[in-house]
Structures are given as C-alpha cells and as structure tokens.
Motif scaffolding. Structure first.
Motif, PDB file in Angstrom:
ATOM      1  N   PRO A 160      29.562 -39.737 -75.720  1.00 14.83           N
ATOM      2  CA  PRO A 160      30.416 -38.605 -75.333  1.00 14.83           C
ATOM      3  C   PRO A 160      31.242 -38.933 -74.091  1.00 14.83           C
ATOM      4  N   VAL A 161      32.544 -38.756 -74.220  1.00 20.04           N
ATOM      5  CA  VAL A 161      33.465 -39.013 -73.108  1.00 20.04           C
ATOM      6  C   VAL A 161      34.505 -37.899 -73.081  1.00 20.04           C
ATOM      7  N   CYS A 162      35.131 -37.717 -71.915  1.00 20.56           N
ATOM      8  CA  CYS A 162      36.113 -36.643 -71.771  1.00 20.56           C
ATOM      9  C   CYS A 162      37.020 -36.961 -70.591  1.00 20.56           C
ATOM     10  N   CYS A 163      38.253 -36.491 -70.671  1.00 17.65           N
ATOM     11  CA  CYS A 163      39.198 -36.682 -69.559  1.00 17.65           C
ATOM     12  C   CYS A 163      39.064 -35.592 -68.512  1.00 17.65           C
ATOM     13  N   GLY A 164      38.399 -34.492 -68.828  1.00 15.10           N
ATOM     14  CA  GLY A 164      38.220 -33.407 -67.865  1.00 15.10           C
ATOM     15  C   GLY A 164      39.349 -32.399 -67.836  1.00 15.10           C
ATOM     16  N   LEU A 165      40.258 -32.473 -68.810  1.00 14.40           N
ATOM     17  CA  LEU A 165      41.444 -31.617 -68.791  1.00 14.40           C
ATOM     18  C   LEU A 165      41.111 -30.140 -68.673  1.00 14.40           C
ATOM     19  N   THR A 166      40.189 -29.646 -69.463  1.00  7.25           N
ATOM     20  CA  THR A 166      39.934 -28.199 -69.470  1.00  7.25           C
ATOM     21  C   THR A 166      39.342 -27.730 -68.145  1.00  7.25           C
ATOM     22  N   TRP A 167      38.625 -28.595 -67.464  1.00  7.10           N
ATOM     23  CA  TRP A 167      38.121 -28.239 -66.137  1.00  7.10           C
ATOM     24  C   TRP A 167      39.237 -28.300 -65.103  1.00  7.10           C
ATOM     25  N   ILE A 168      40.156 -29.238 -65.260  1.00  8.17           N
ATOM     26  CA  ILE A 168      41.290 -29.307 -64.338  1.00  8.17           C
ATOM     27  C   ILE A 168      42.159 -28.070 -64.464  1.00  8.17           C
ATOM     28  N   SER A 169      42.487 -27.681 -65.684  1.00  7.65           N
ATOM     29  CA  SER A 169      43.412 -26.563 -65.876  1.00  7.65           C
ATOM     30  C   SER A 169      42.806 -25.240 -65.446  1.00  7.65           C
ATOM     31  N   THR A 170      41.487 -25.145 -65.400  1.00  9.16           N
ATOM     32  CA  THR A 170      40.843 -23.924 -64.913  1.00  9.16           C
ATOM     33  C   THR A 170      40.378 -24.062 -63.464  1.00  9.16           C
ATOM     34  N   GLY A 171      40.778 -25.143 -62.818  1.00  9.17           N
ATOM     35  CA  GLY A 171      40.496 -25.298 -61.399  1.00  9.17           C
ATOM     36  C   GLY A 171      39.058 -25.645 -61.073  1.00  9.17           C
ATOM     37  N   GLN A 172      38.315 -26.169 -62.026  1.00 15.40           N
ATOM     38  CA  GLN A 172      36.945 -26.607 -61.767  1.00 15.40           C
ATOM     39  C   GLN A 172      36.978 -28.103 -61.442  1.00 15.40           C
ATOM     40  N   LEU A 173      37.563 -28.401 -60.282  1.00 12.98           N
ATOM     41  CA  LEU A 173      37.937 -29.774 -59.972  1.00 12.98           C
ATOM     42  C   LEU A 173      36.747 -30.647 -59.623  1.00 12.98           C
ATOM     43  N   GLY A 174      35.722 -30.067 -59.058  1.00 11.89           N
ATOM     44  CA  GLY A 174      34.535 -30.870 -58.770  1.00 11.89           C
ATOM     45  C   GLY A 174      33.913 -31.409 -60.038  1.00 11.89           C
ATOM     46  N   ILE A 175      33.783 -30.547 -61.039  1.00 13.63           N
ATOM     47  CA  ILE A 175      33.228 -30.981 -62.325  1.00 13.63           C
ATOM     48  C   ILE A 175      34.164 -31.981 -62.988  1.00 13.63           C
ATOM     49  N   ALA A 176      35.467 -31.685 -62.938  1.00 14.35           N
ATOM     50  CA  ALA A 176      36.437 -32.599 -63.543  1.00 14.35           C
ATOM     51  C   ALA A 176      36.328 -33.985 -62.941  1.00 14.35           C
ATOM     52  N   GLY A 177      36.159 -34.062 -61.635  1.00 13.63           N
ATOM     53  CA  GLY A 177      36.024 -35.363 -60.990  1.00 13.63           C
ATOM     54  C   GLY A 177      34.793 -36.108 -61.458  1.00 13.63           C
ATOM     55  N   ARG A 178      33.686 -35.378 -61.618  1.00 12.91           N
ATOM     56  CA  ARG A 178      32.454 -36.038 -62.066  1.00 12.91           C
ATOM     57  C   ARG A 178      32.594 -36.512 -63.507  1.00 12.91           C
ATOM     58  N   VAL A 179      33.217 -35.691 -64.353  1.00 13.54           N
ATOM     59  CA  VAL A 179      33.428 -36.075 -65.750  1.00 13.54           C
ATOM     60  C   VAL A 179      34.296 -37.323 -65.835  1.00 13.54           C
TER      61      VAL A 179
END
Length: 976
Positions: A776-795
């Motif tokens: 499982p891999v992800c670019c973190g887009l949905t967390w970025i667009s909703t401003g969940q940047l800490g999670i996006a960075g970890r992903v």
C-alpha cells in the motif's frame, strides 16, 4: 457602532442604523462583515483603507437607492469596478458599491450609429465579444481587458495599447447617466452653446450644474489653456478641457476620469469602432530603451499604427528569470530595447503594406537582425506577451528588492520621451534606487515602471515621498502629465499642484463643489487629498505576523506571509473566460471568492495591526468562509501572473485552523479515503452495497459530510495492485534501461483498475518493462487538500522509502492520475523543501505522455487515425505538469483534439462531494465543460485523465470520458 471616516469635515457614521436601513431598502447584497470589508480594503496600489461596508446592487436603480440611503446617514460612497487601480482611488473608508456582479448588461447596440448602451459593471472583453457579431468593438483596451469594467474605465479614463489609434476612454463616450450624492439623476453629454443656454434656462438642478460649469469655464479658461499639456496621454486632473469645446461644453467628458469623486455612473452610451480584421506586427531592436524612445518620432512620422509599445532589457531579464511567456522572448530580434509596432487593414496585404512602408521610411528591411516581422496572429500574440507580462514580471523581480507602484505611468510628449527617460534614470541614481524595468506605451510617451521603494521603514517612506515630489517636478518640466493611464487617486492627488499650478487646482476644488459640495463621493482622492505617504498598505508601522508553518514555501524565503504578498491585485482571477483561474469566482462573482480576495483576507489576517478587520488569526471564520469555496485547483499557480498558489495557502490555513480541534466530517470521510479504500479491498461488494443502499446511504452521507446529490464511486471488484500480483510476470530491476515504475494511485488502483492495465499495455508496447509497487502506497493528496499536513507528510515519507531503490537508480516513475502526479512534482517541494530524496522523485516522476514522448524506446503507432476528441485537461495538469506532451502524443496517435480552455470541471477531488459545495461545483462545470458536452455527439470521444473530471462528466452528462491510456491501448475496445 460608529465608523471613523478619517477625514476632517466628515462625521462618524452610525453603522448600526446604516446597516439596518440599507438591508431594508436595497434588494441587492449588503455586507458589513469583516470578510467583505477586508477583501475590499485595497486595490492594486500602495494604499489600504478598510471600507465601512460593501453593497452589491442588483440593478442601477438598486445602486441609486443605496446611495440615497448613504446620503441619509451622511456616509461616504465609493463606486468600484474591477478594483485594479494603481493610485488608491478604489480604496476608501466609505460604503463601496461594487457594480460588477449584477449590473453587467449590454442594454442596446446601434450598429449603424456605432454606439451601445451598457451598465457600469460590464467587463470590457465580455462587451467586445458581444459586439463582435456586428464587426464593432470599444476602442480603448487596457491590459486588464479580461476583467476591467466599463464603469471603472470611465472612472479612470483608461487607455491601454489600443489608445494609440482610438484614444482614451473620454474620446469614446457619447453620454453618461449619472447620479450625484445630492440625488440628481440625469443623462449628461456634449451641448452646443445654444443647447447649453436652453438647459440653463430650464432651471432645476440640471440647469444649475450647467450654469456653474459655464461660469467655471469662463473664469478659468486662460488657466486651463495654459496649464493643460498638449499630449495624447494626459490623464491626471479633472477633464476641464472638456469645457472648452469650440461650441459649448461636454459634461460627460468632464466626468470621465473623475474617479468617482464627482458622481456615480449608472449607465453609459459608448461610441464604437470597427474591428480590424488583419494585423501585422514588426518588432524593432535598439541598443537600449532610451534609444528606442528616441526613435518613436521617426516611427510616428511614417504611419499611424494600431499600437506602438516598448520593452526594455531589464523586463526581458525578469520575464526570463521568472519563466513568464519565455517563448515570446525567442521571437525578439537583436537589441537591448524594443519597439512593438502593429499595423492593420482590411486584408493581409494592407497590414503588410504598413509594415513595409514603415521599414522603408526607417531605412530598414525585414531581413535585418534587429527586425522581426509577423502577420501570423498566434505569433503576434506570443510576441506581445513579452510586453503584457510587464506588471507581473516587475512586481517581485529577481535580483532586486520588492517593487511598487507610485510613479508607474507618467507621460510626456512622444518627441521628448528619450530626454525624459535620461533625466528619470538620473533621478533613480540620485535617490539610490536600483534601475527598474522600463516599458510602456511609447507611441503616446507613456512610461510604465515599478520602483523598489522601501515602504516598510520610516526613512524608506520619506525617501519615497521625496522621490515622487522630484519626479512630479521633472515630468512637468518636460511638458508632461503625472499620470498617463492610471489616474491620480491618493498617489498623485497632492502632487497635482506641481503639474497644473495653484489656480487650476483651485478650479478642481470648485468643480468638486458643483457636483459634491459635502465631499462624500470618494473623499480624499484628487481634491483635498490624503498625503501620498498616508494610508500605506505597508508603512513604517507595518509589523506582519510570521508564524511557524507546516509547509516550507521555498520560493518565498520560507515565509507564508511572503507568499501571500505575491498578490499585487492585478485581478486576472476575476476573468470570465480562458485558463483555469478562478473557478469559484466565475461561479459566484464574489470578490472574496476570487484568488485576489482570499489573498487580501490572508494579508489582513497577518497584518499585525489593530486596524485590521481580521483579528483572530488562524481561527478566523471570515478567512475560513472565503477559503471554503476554493477548489484547490491550483489554476492560480500557473495563471496568476505573480504565481499566487492559493491551494497551498488553503492547505496551510486548514492545518492551522483545525489544529487541536475537531474537523468537519468530510475531512475524515474523504480525507482518509486511501485508508477506506484499503479496507474496502477485502469486501468491495459489501462496501458498495452499503454505500448505495437506500436509506443507509443517505444517513451515511449526512454523517460523512457528503452532499446527498452525489453517488459514491464504486470500488472495483479487484484492485489493480491485486491484479498485478496475480499476473506473476517478472519485473525489471532498478536501473534497467527499459524499466519504468507505474504509480498505483488510490483512485486508479481501487476504482478504475482497467485504466492502469491499459497504461501497462501502452508502456509495454512502447518498449518499456513495467514495475508496480505491490505494498500500500499513497501520495497523500486527500490529506493535503483537507489540510491534514502532518499525516500527509508521514504518508509521503513512507512512499519515498518504497520508491527509493528505483529513484536512486534513475528509473522513471509514471503517474496516470494528474492530481497525484502533481503532488510528487510540486507539493513534495512545499512539504520537504530541503529533502534531496523528494527532489529526486520530482525529477523522475512523469506523466504517461511525457514517458512516451521523451523516454520510450519504441514509437507508438497511429492507434486512432483521424478521430475527433473533446479533451478536458485536469487543473493540476494545466497548472503543474503541462500539457504539451499530451498534445504531441495525441497527434501521433491520429487524434484531432479540441482541448477545452474551460477551467476546473468543478468536482476537484473532495470539493464537489462535500456538503454545501454542490451548487458551486455544478456552476463551475456549467462554465464550459457541460455546455461543450451537450454540443458533442453522445457517441463521440471525450478524453479526461483526471478521476474527478471523469466523475463529473458522468454525473452531468450522457458521456463516458476515457483516459489517454485507454485510447492508446493496443488492446482497446472500439472507441465509438
């Protein structure tokens, strides 16, 4: 509550009573909220004044009612158009009347008389599009033509490049319907002396005004004749010369350029000119910009061109460094200063004849190295982009401090322009200003320049004031005008006496008294003005907030505030057609839902002074409301001339706004979609059943914060990664020459795996061997667009570790979902600005078309010869990735694409699914996409690489859009 107006003689306004009565009397929108006031606090100038309120009338009569109500409460009034003024005339402590949302009709056209009647909020380009079927247009065309309003053009006496042939706005006005603060409403226009006598004899308020105008003319005739320079670009001061017609006077011409300080324009009758069907452009190179200015009289002696513009070497350097319209620069001839001369005619031969006549008269030929000629409209447009990029390129130039307006449009007689430039350059040196970029309307002797004024310190502001005083004396000594295009406002109001003298300025005051004796119409501008160094947007007391942020802002000195300061108010985000920016403005017509309006509110949030309407920082609900309708399309990142990136600013704001707070339900349901997708892969049929079950689905949508108007997309029975594992074929190793990694984004992997399978076949047919990450891999887009940047960075960190062997070996990674690909190419830089691993990923992440055009071992065959296709470009592809490789591949495949220049599809990932966004989402789609689909054969080919775009197309039309990979697939199903 009471609002302090800040000018002597104007009392405090009881805003509570004013708001109550405006809401009762006006059918349009009445706004006293902090967000609206903050969005209108400045224009494109150095000045800032927070308005009392904003009124958006539905009709001119509604606007008249608003002004009458303001009069009853002694409240100042400011009529505003596109808000792009550079002199501060569109900012005031007043009730702002914004005419542009509703009062934008073309009321009538008389093709025989070449006239039309319009409302003040009509945008110039919209007017000219409507007039095009009559072979007519409104002559003046400022660079803001895509979003400036006719009312604003009348207020500023706008010009533009086309004024070389057609004159200023004042030269193209037949009549004006106006309203004074005192309540007089009437049509004004030119009157012969006998008509003037009759009007005076009829008495009443109209008679009084004309009698006082006649008396003013007769008292000051000699002063007007002596003090008004005989030049084509005199915009400064009131048009008292309109009182000196050979027979009578012209009250409408008098009001043009008065910047809303005398009366409000409700309707206007315009004079029109025929369109020129064929044009040719010649660019002449010179040793420097001053030498180019010296050559202007020789050019004008040979012909009367459509335009005669100039560009200097510093501007070319800035354009190249900032990557703006770089292809334009390749078309410039040799030189370090250039004149752009455009001719026209009824045929190509007539347009070319003008070019040849000019070159012959100058002793030049088309073959010389310092000459470039074109009669190709597309090439001409590209060449002119170098000139049109002026304001954007000089706003925050490389290798120089920030540059500002303040002396940006002075004008002199064209035959004295070279001497004026030499003296002005010497004045820059005297005041210690780095040499700025010079460009402008040289055929009219008008110079554009932004100067590195130091407006954030007391000494810097004092030096600025000293410079503009000396510059005003300098331009007057050359027989010129303080303003040749942008008007006076606050920037030049107090300097007018240096140009006109005390007697003529006294006449300005008497004219103001005739129309607005109580000084309530845009007070403090032109007459009895604020000082030039007062009400500065920055100033010596400027103490902005510089908070710690989640993102790095590598192009803005690691400073969120500096990113917000990119917006200088140009207003391209308020255009109605072309490009991507700004879909929410196009859907709502609201300033606070434009890129500029949002930037203004963020500026107010970070201003750090007590006078800001935004006082609670990241917790501001006014800023949240403005950003809520931002689709995060990133259109502004590419289409804004100064590169404002509101999608990134929104992500930062959301991260800060909800820090340690409960978020909206949609941030969990849609923001965590990749996790839900991983769970759903174990029982996709069950999940789909629940998501679409009557009753249960509705309750689930309410709980998830999802609009009831959308159906959840169905999870595939088997995801692409699962299918790939079952394929069991050998994969290439990192570093193999023919290896590529296909990125399994969440949307393709879990919802439309057939597209990924098609992409594999396309890549293999092109000679690649394909590898696919299986965990499982992800670019973190949905967390970025909703401003969940800490999670996006970890992903993203985890994803970078998965890709590390391939990236370190230099293996390309191919993305087939544009929004996810854009994350790797752009957002990783904001999240990890100093991370070398992220930089390597950015360098090796490709679109499918880029892989096929630039890296494929084999040439693809013509898979769909002579096939028409309607193409919707994903916003992130437009803004971040580019589309030229896709056009190349489509041509090679045999497609004839019609690529919509349409803006965002309106779905924009989570945006269109969120509760409260559906109407705006569909309004964005109706802008161009859905009408184009309705005009397309239901069996015709529609291409859309974005999952959101395909989903919106399926929702709003009968079409099923395909991905480019499906079209190129050697095992494809029939396309028709």
């Amino acid at each position: 509550m009471a609002a302090e107006t800040g000018l002597p003689g104007i009392p405090r306004v009881d805003t509570t009573a004013l708001e109550r009565e405006l809401r009762s009397a006006v059918s349009g929108e009445v706004r006293f909220d902090e967000g609206s006031r903050g969005a209108y606090a400045t224009d494109s100038s150095n000045y800032r004044q927070v308005p009392i309120a904003v009124v958006v009338p539905r009709t001119p009569e509604d606007g008249a009612t608003a002004i009458r109500t303001c009069r009853e409460h002694d409240a100042p009034v400011l009529s505003r158009g596109g808000g792009t003024s550079l002199g501060g005339q569109c900012a005031n402590v007043a009730v702002v009347i914004d005419w542009t949302k509703y009062c934008d009709s073309l009321l009538s056209v008389d093709p025989h008389e070449r006239t039309c009647v319009v409302e003040p909020g009509l945008v110039l380009d919209d007017l000219n599009r409507a007039l095009g079927r009559h072979g007519l247009r409104f002559g003046p065309q400022p660079s803001t033509h895509s979003h400036c309003s006719i009312g604003g053009m009348i207020g500023n006496n706008s010009c533009g490049a086309s004024a070389q042939r057609y004159g200023k706005t004042v030269d193209n006005i037949r009549r004006l319907e106006v309203l004074t603060y005192g309540g007089l409403r009437c049509w004004l226009g030119p009157l012969t002396e006998s008509e003037l006598e009759s009007t005076i004899a009829e008495g009443g308020e109209v008679g009084r005004i004309h009698q006082e105008l006649r008396d003013l003319r007769d008292r000051y005739r000699a002063e007007i004749q002596a003090s008004y320079p005989d030049i084509p670009r005199r915009v400064s001061g009131y048009n008292l010369d309109s009182l000196l017609r050979p027979d009578g006077l012209d009250a409408a011409g008098l009001l043009v350029g008065s910047e809303g300080t005398l009366a409000t324009v409700l309707r206007a009758e315009l004079e029109l000119v025929p369109t020129v069907p064929y044009k040719a452009l010649v660019v002449l190179g010179y040793d420097d910009i001053v030498t180019a200015a010296d050559a202007v009289p020789d050019v004008l002696a040979e012909l009367n061109p459509l335009i005669l513009e100039a560009v200097g070497p510093e501007l070319v350097h800035f354009i190249r460094e900032e990557g703006l319209f770089e292809d334009s620069l390749e078309l410039l001839p040799e030189g370090s200063g250039w004149l752009f001369v455009q001719t026209g005619g009824e045929s190509v031969e007539q347009a070319d004849e003008g070019v040849d006549r000019l070159l012959s008269g100058l002793g030049k030929s088309r073959e010389e190295h310092d000459v470039a000629v074109s009669d190709d409209p597309d090439r001409e447009e590209r060449m002119l982009k170098a000139r049109e990029a002026g304001l954007a390129a000089t706003a925050d130039p490389p290798d120089m401090p920030e540059s500002w307006p303040g002396w940006e449009d002075s004008a002199v007689p064209p035959d004295r322009l070279g001497d004026y430039l030499r003296d002005l350059l010497a004045l820059f040196d005297e005041f210690g200003y780095e040499r700025p970029a010079l460009y402008g309307h040289f055929g009219h002797g008008c110079l554009h320049v932004r100067i590195p004024f130091r407006l954030k310190s007391g000494p810097g502001v004092a030096t600025y004031r000293g410079f503009v005083e000396h510059a005003a004396d300098l331009v007057a000594s050359h027989g010129g005008s303080l303003s040749g295009e942008h008007g006076d406002g606050q920037a030049r109001g107090e300097l007018l006496v240096r140009m006109f003298g005390t007697e003529t300025v006294r006449a300005f005051g008497e004219l103001k008294g005739i129309f607005d004796p109580d000084n309530r119409m845009n007070p403090g501008k032109v007459v009895a003005p604020y000082r030039a160094d007062e009400n500065l947007r920055l100033g010596s007391d400027y103490r902005p907030w510089h908070p710690e942020t989640f993102l790095g802002y590598p192009d803005d000195h690691a400073d969120f505030h500096q990113g917000v300061m990119r917006c200088v108010g140009i207003g391209n985000c308020r255009s109605s057609t072309g490009g991507v920016m700004c879909p929410s403005y196009r859907a709502t017509g609201e300033e606070k839902h434009s890129t500029r309006g949002r930037a203004r509110l963020l500026f107010e949030m970070m201003r750090g002074n007590e006078d800001s309407p935004i006082t609670n920082g990241w917790r501001s609900e006014a800023v949240m409301e403005s950003l809520d309708l931002c689709l995060s399309c990133k259109g502004c990142k590419s289409d804004c001339p100064t590169g404002v990136d509101m999608a990134t600013y929104k992500a930062e704001f959301l991260a800060q706004h909800y820090r340690h707070r409960l978020r909206p339900a949609s941030h969990y349901s849609l923001g965590w979609m990749p996790v839900l997708a991983q769970v759903a892969r174990f029982a996709p049929h069950l999940v789909n059943t629940v998501l679409h079950a009557p009753g249960i689905a509705g309750v689930g949508k309410r709980l998830a914060g999802v609009t009831p108007h959308r159906e959840a997309p169905e999870f595939a029975r088997h995801g692409f990664q699962d299918q790939w594992l079952r394929r069991g074929s050998a994969e290439p190793s990192p570093g193999d020459d023919d290896a590529v990694v296909l990125w399994p984004d969440t949307f393709t992997n879990h919802f439309e795996p057939h597209i990924a399978r098609a992409a594999v076949r396309v890549l293999e047919a092109a000679g690649f061997r394909v590898a696919v990450p299986t965990e499982p891999v992800c670019c973190g887009l949905t967390w970025i667009s909703t401003g969940q940047l800490g999670i996006a960075g970890r992903v993203l960190r985890r994803t970078l570790r998965v890709l590390r062997p391939w990236i370190e070996a230099g293996t390309p990674v191919v993305g087939i979902e544009p929004s996810c690909t854009a994350v790797f190419r752009s957002d990783t830089r904001d999240l990890f600005p100093h991370d070398e691993e992220a930089a390597r990923v950015r360098a090796h992440f490709l679109t499918l078309a880029e892989a096929l055009t630039d890296h494929a071992p084999n040439e693809l065959s013509r898979s769909v010869p002579d096939t028409e296709a309607l193409v919707q470009t994903h916003c992130h592809q437009h803004a971040v990735l580019g589309f030229s490789a896709d056009r190349t591949i489509m041509r090679r495949a045999g497609l004839h694409p019609e690529v919509l220049d349409s803006g965002c599809c309106g779905l924009a990932g989570n945006f269109g699914f969120e509760r409260g966004h559906y109407d705006v989402s569909m309004a964005c789609a109706e802008h161009a996409l859905l009408p184009a689909l309705r005009n397309t054969d239901p069996e015709g080919l529609v291409l859309a690489d974005g999952f959101s775009c395909r989903t919106q197309i399926a929702h709003g039309s009968r079409h099923r859009a395909r991905h480019l990979a499906e079209v190129l697939d050697p095992e494809r199903k029939p396309l028709r």
